[in-house]
Design an enzyme around this catalytic site. Structure first.
Site, mmCIF file in Angstrom:
data_model
loop_
_atom_site.group_PDB
_atom_site.id
_atom_site.type_symbol
_atom_site.label_atom_id
_atom_site.label_comp_id
_atom_site.label_asym_id
_atom_site.label_seq_id
_atom_site.Cartn_x
_atom_site.Cartn_y
_atom_site.Cartn_z
ATOM 1 N N GLU A 187 0.809 -1.229 0.000
ATOM 2 C CA GLU A 187 0.000 0.000 0.000
ATOM 3 C C GLU A 187 0.841 1.278 0.000
ATOM 4 O O GLU A 187 0.658 2.172 0.827
ATOM 5 C CB GLU A 187 -0.933 -0.026 1.222
ATOM 6 C CG GLU A 187 -1.808 -1.257 1.273
ATOM 7 C CD GLU A 187 -2.674 -1.350 2.521
ATOM 8 O OE1 GLU A 187 -2.634 -0.432 3.352
ATOM 9 O OE2 GLU A 187 -3.369 -2.361 2.680
ATOM 10 N N ASN A 229 1.689 -5.156 -3.017
ATOM 11 C CA ASN A 229 0.321 -5.457 -2.607
ATOM 12 C C ASN A 229 -0.442 -4.169 -2.340
ATOM 13 O O ASN A 229 0.073 -3.253 -1.687
ATOM 14 C CB ASN A 229 0.360 -6.316 -1.331
ATOM 15 C CG ASN A 229 -0.988 -6.866 -0.930
ATOM 16 O OD1 ASN A 229 -1.714 -7.431 -1.745
ATOM 17 N ND2 ASN A 229 -1.355 -6.691 0.339
ATOM 18 N N GLU A 295 -6.447 -10.648 -0.426
ATOM 19 C CA GLU A 295 -7.124 -10.374 0.854
ATOM 20 C C GLU A 295 -8.646 -10.283 0.683
ATOM 21 O O GLU A 295 -9.309 -9.470 1.280
ATOM 22 C CB GLU A 295 -6.609 -9.071 1.453
ATOM 23 C CG GLU A 295 -5.102 -9.011 1.641
ATOM 24 C CD GLU A 295 -4.642 -7.766 2.367
ATOM 25 O OE1 GLU A 295 -5.502 -7.024 2.885
ATOM 26 O OE2 GLU A 295 -3.423 -7.536 2.456
ATOM 27 N N ASP A 297 -12.478 -10.208 0.801
ATOM 28 C CA ASP A 297 -13.655 -10.368 1.642
ATOM 29 C C ASP A 297 -14.764 -9.543 1.003
ATOM 30 O O ASP A 297 -14.499 -8.551 0.322
ATOM 31 C CB ASP A 297 -13.427 -9.988 3.107
ATOM 32 C CG ASP A 297 -12.625 -8.707 3.314
ATOM 33 O OD1 ASP A 297 -11.842 -8.642 4.284
ATOM 34 O OD2 ASP A 297 -12.780 -7.773 2.501
HETATM 35 O O1 G3I Z 1 -3.558 -9.002 19.436
HETATM 36 C C1 G3I Z 1 -3.941 -7.757 20.053
HETATM 37 C C2 G3I Z 1 -4.727 -8.030 21.329
HETATM 38 O O2 G3I Z 1 -3.885 -8.679 22.263
HETATM 39 C C3 G3I Z 1 -5.243 -6.713 21.895
HETATM 40 O O3 G3I Z 1 -6.053 -6.963 23.035
HETATM 41 C C4 G3I Z 1 -6.061 -5.999 20.818
HETATM 42 C C5 G3I Z 1 -6.612 -4.668 21.294
HETATM 43 O O4 G3I Z 1 -5.566 -3.733 21.294
HETATM 44 O O5 G3I Z 1 -5.230 -5.745 19.667
HETATM 45 C C6 G3I Z 1 -4.797 -6.961 19.088
HETATM 46 O O6 G3I Z 1 -3.985 -6.684 17.968
HETATM 47 C C7 G3I Z 1 -4.739 -6.191 16.846
HETATM 48 C C8 G3I Z 1 -4.472 -7.137 15.664
HETATM 49 O O7 G3I Z 1 -5.118 -6.637 14.485
HETATM 50 C C9 G3I Z 1 -4.975 -8.555 15.930
HETATM 51 O O8 G3I Z 1 -6.379 -8.604 15.908
HETATM 52 C C10 G3I Z 1 -4.218 -4.800 16.523
HETATM 53 O O9 G3I Z 1 -4.581 -3.920 17.566
HETATM 54 C C11 G3I Z 1 -4.857 -4.337 15.220
HETATM 55 O O10 G3I Z 1 -4.268 -3.105 14.812
HETATM 56 C C12 G3I Z 1 -4.580 -5.363 14.121
HETATM 57 O O11 G3I Z 1 -5.252 -4.924 12.958
HETATM 58 C C13 G3I Z 1 -4.831 -5.571 11.752
HETATM 59 C C14 G3I Z 1 -4.543 -4.454 10.735
HETATM 60 O O12 G3I Z 1 -4.265 -5.038 9.443
HETATM 61 C C15 G3I Z 1 -3.359 -3.615 11.146
HETATM 62 O O13 G3I Z 1 -2.208 -4.414 11.179
HETATM 63 C C16 G3I Z 1 -5.959 -6.466 11.272
HETATM 64 O O14 G3I Z 1 -6.107 -7.584 12.133
HETATM 65 C C17 G3I Z 1 -5.659 -6.956 9.862
HETATM 66 O O15 G3I Z 1 -6.761 -7.682 9.341
HETATM 67 C C18 G3I Z 1 -5.382 -5.777 8.937
HETATM 68 O O16 G3I Z 1 -5.064 -6.301 7.690
HETATM 69 C C19 G3I Z 1 -4.778 -5.329 6.664
HETATM 70 C C20 G3I Z 1 -3.666 -5.890 5.804
HETATM 71 O O17 G3I Z 1 -2.527 -6.148 6.621
HETATM 72 C C21 G3I Z 1 -3.340 -4.920 4.669
HETATM 73 N N1 G3I Z 1 -4.533 -4.657 3.862
HETATM 74 C C22 G3I Z 1 -5.675 -4.137 4.654
HETATM 75 C C23 G3I Z 1 -6.020 -5.118 5.778
HETATM 76 C C24 G3I Z 1 -7.220 -4.625 6.575
HETATM 77 O O18 G3I Z 1 -6.911 -3.415 7.211
#
Ligand code: G3I
Length: 380
Positions: A187, A229, A295, A297
């Site tokens: 991105e 990506n 990715e 959905d």
């Molecule tokens: O694991 C912690 C947990 O211990 C904690 O209690 C909770 C609350 O703070 O956070 C959890 O971590 C989160 C993690 O996802 C796991 O669920 C992070 O805060 C959260 O920022 C993270 O978000 C991810 C996001 O990318 C940012 O990295 C999403 O799961 C993930 O689906 C999303 O994926 C992105 C791709 O990498 C790039 N393309 C877009 C896509 C959707 O945004």
């Protein structure tokens, strides 16, 4: 036997027959993850009356996909992976490409400078090897998910070059021969397609960070397939054109880039343009680039109609995206951003009660799953 006794016997026989009929009609019948009957957990809302599964042979998606020389993948969340055996069984049974959703990202793997935490990533890679799955790593360089030690202070260009090079070398070398492909840069084009997206890397190093990242990844693992990506660049338009221009320049500069990830985060209220998707895939093919849907959905809650209507519209989008992938020579696979609805980022991070994936809250196959099965089995 008296007449009264005969009547009583007949009434009992009728009662028995009626109770049998009720038992057959009322008890829930569905194939669970492995086709065996299992009881719907009353506490978990079942998102849909799933199509009668007995008429869909339970041939896993990964088997049908392999016959068409593509992969079907899913992004994996660590919490259900570690705690839910059914989640793991479904992942192994249906998918042959595993994407660590978060645990290979900079912020997770190097949360403290020069301290790398590979525990979760190693667990996923080991699982993939155990179940003959490919691994697509994401993401080596991204503007998001960066640790505080990196974002909380200024750096010179030389320092940032050293930090980024060391991160890429350490991570890619660690998984050399185990991770088949990487989202090297994620991105980096602005949402409006006008420019490169602002980031610590662009501001601190300059636009050459992109080519350098691919070079370092290639030096660390010459066999890995290296991808750019992005999202909202799947069809045609300003952002798609800007991505194409970036990739064309990288190829002209002999940067070792092998493919493009088209993320495909869409909804039934904003379906992709399938003709434009095909045209875009074909022009990327002309650059010599492989394409993956990385990715996917398909959100449904903002759509119109009954739940069944929304699920049918969702199935149509999954079917048509997969159909386009099968029609072009350079599309090598489609991965969904999650294994089943409860673990979609759309619920966990966006906190929207949507149902965007192939399996519902009870791990039951949804119409979108059946649509993909059918398109994989058909010739067109
Ligand atoms: O694991 C912690 C947990 O211990 C904690 O209690 C909770 C609350 O703070 O956070 C959890 O971590 C989160 C993690 O996802 C796991 O669920 C992070 O805060 C959260 O920022 C993270 O978000 C991810 C996001 O990318 C940012 O990295 C999403 O799961 C993930 O689906 C999303 O994926 C992105 C791709 O990498 C790039 N393309 C877009 C896509 C959707 O945004």
């Amino acid at each position: 036997m008296t007449r009264r006794a005969r009547l009583r016997l007949a009434a009992l026989a009728l009662l028995f027959a009626v109770s049998l009929l009720l038992a057959w009609r009322v008890l829930p019948r569905f194939g669970g993850v492995h086709g065996e009957a299992s009881v719907i957990q009353a506490s978990i809302p079942v998102s849909s009356p799933v199509q009668n599964q007995k008429d869909l042979p339970n041939v896993p998606l990964r088997s049908l996909a392999a016959q068409r020389n593509i992969h079907i993948g899913a992004a994996v969340q660590m919490e259900p992976f570690r705690s839910d055996a059914t989640y793991r069984a479904l992942l192994a049974k249906e998918f042959n490409n595993l994407i660590p959703e978060n645990v290979m990202k900079f912020g997770h793997i190097q949360s403290e400078r020069d301290r790398y935490d590979f525990v979760d990533a190693d667990a996923l890679v080991a699982f993939a090897q155990q179940h003959q799955m490919q691994v697509h790593g994401t993401a080596l360089v991204w503007y998001r998910n960066l640790p505080k030690w990196l974002t909380d202070r200024p750096w010179t260009r030389e320092e940032l070059l050293l930090i980024l090079r060391q991160h890429i070398y350490t991570v890619v070398s660690r998984f050399r021969g185990q991770v088949n492909s990487w989202d090297v840069v994620n991105e980096s084009v602005s949402p409006d397609g006008e420019s490169l997206r602002s980031s610590i890397w662009l501001e601190g190093i300059g636009p050459e960070y992109i080519g350098l990242a691919f070079r370092w990844a290639h030096e660390a693992d010459p066999a890995a397939r290296l991808f750019y990506n992005d999202y909202r660049g799947e069809g045609l338009g300003k952002k798609s054109d800007r991505i194409y221009q970036l990739l064309k320049e990288l190829k002209q500069d002999n940067i070792p880039i092998h493919g493009v990830g088209l993320q495909m985060h869409v909804g039934i209220d904003e379906p992709p343009n399938f003709a434009e998707l095909k045209t875009n895939m074909q022009r990327l093919n002309d650059l010599g680039l492989e394409v993956k849907i990385t990715e996917m959905d398909v959100q449904i809650m903002d759509g119109i109609g009954s739940q069944a209507d929304k699920l049918a519209a969702q199935a149509s989008i999954y079917r048509n995206v997969l159909r386009v992938c099968l029609q072009v020579p350079n599309c090598t696979g489609l991965s969904t951003w999650g294994v089943a609805d409860p673990f979609s980022w759309i619920r966990l991070v966006n906190h929207r009660p949507d149902s965007p994936l192939l399996f519902d809250d009870s791990y039951r196959r949804k119409p979108a799953y059946s649509a993909m099965q059918q398109i994989l089995k058909s010739a067109d």
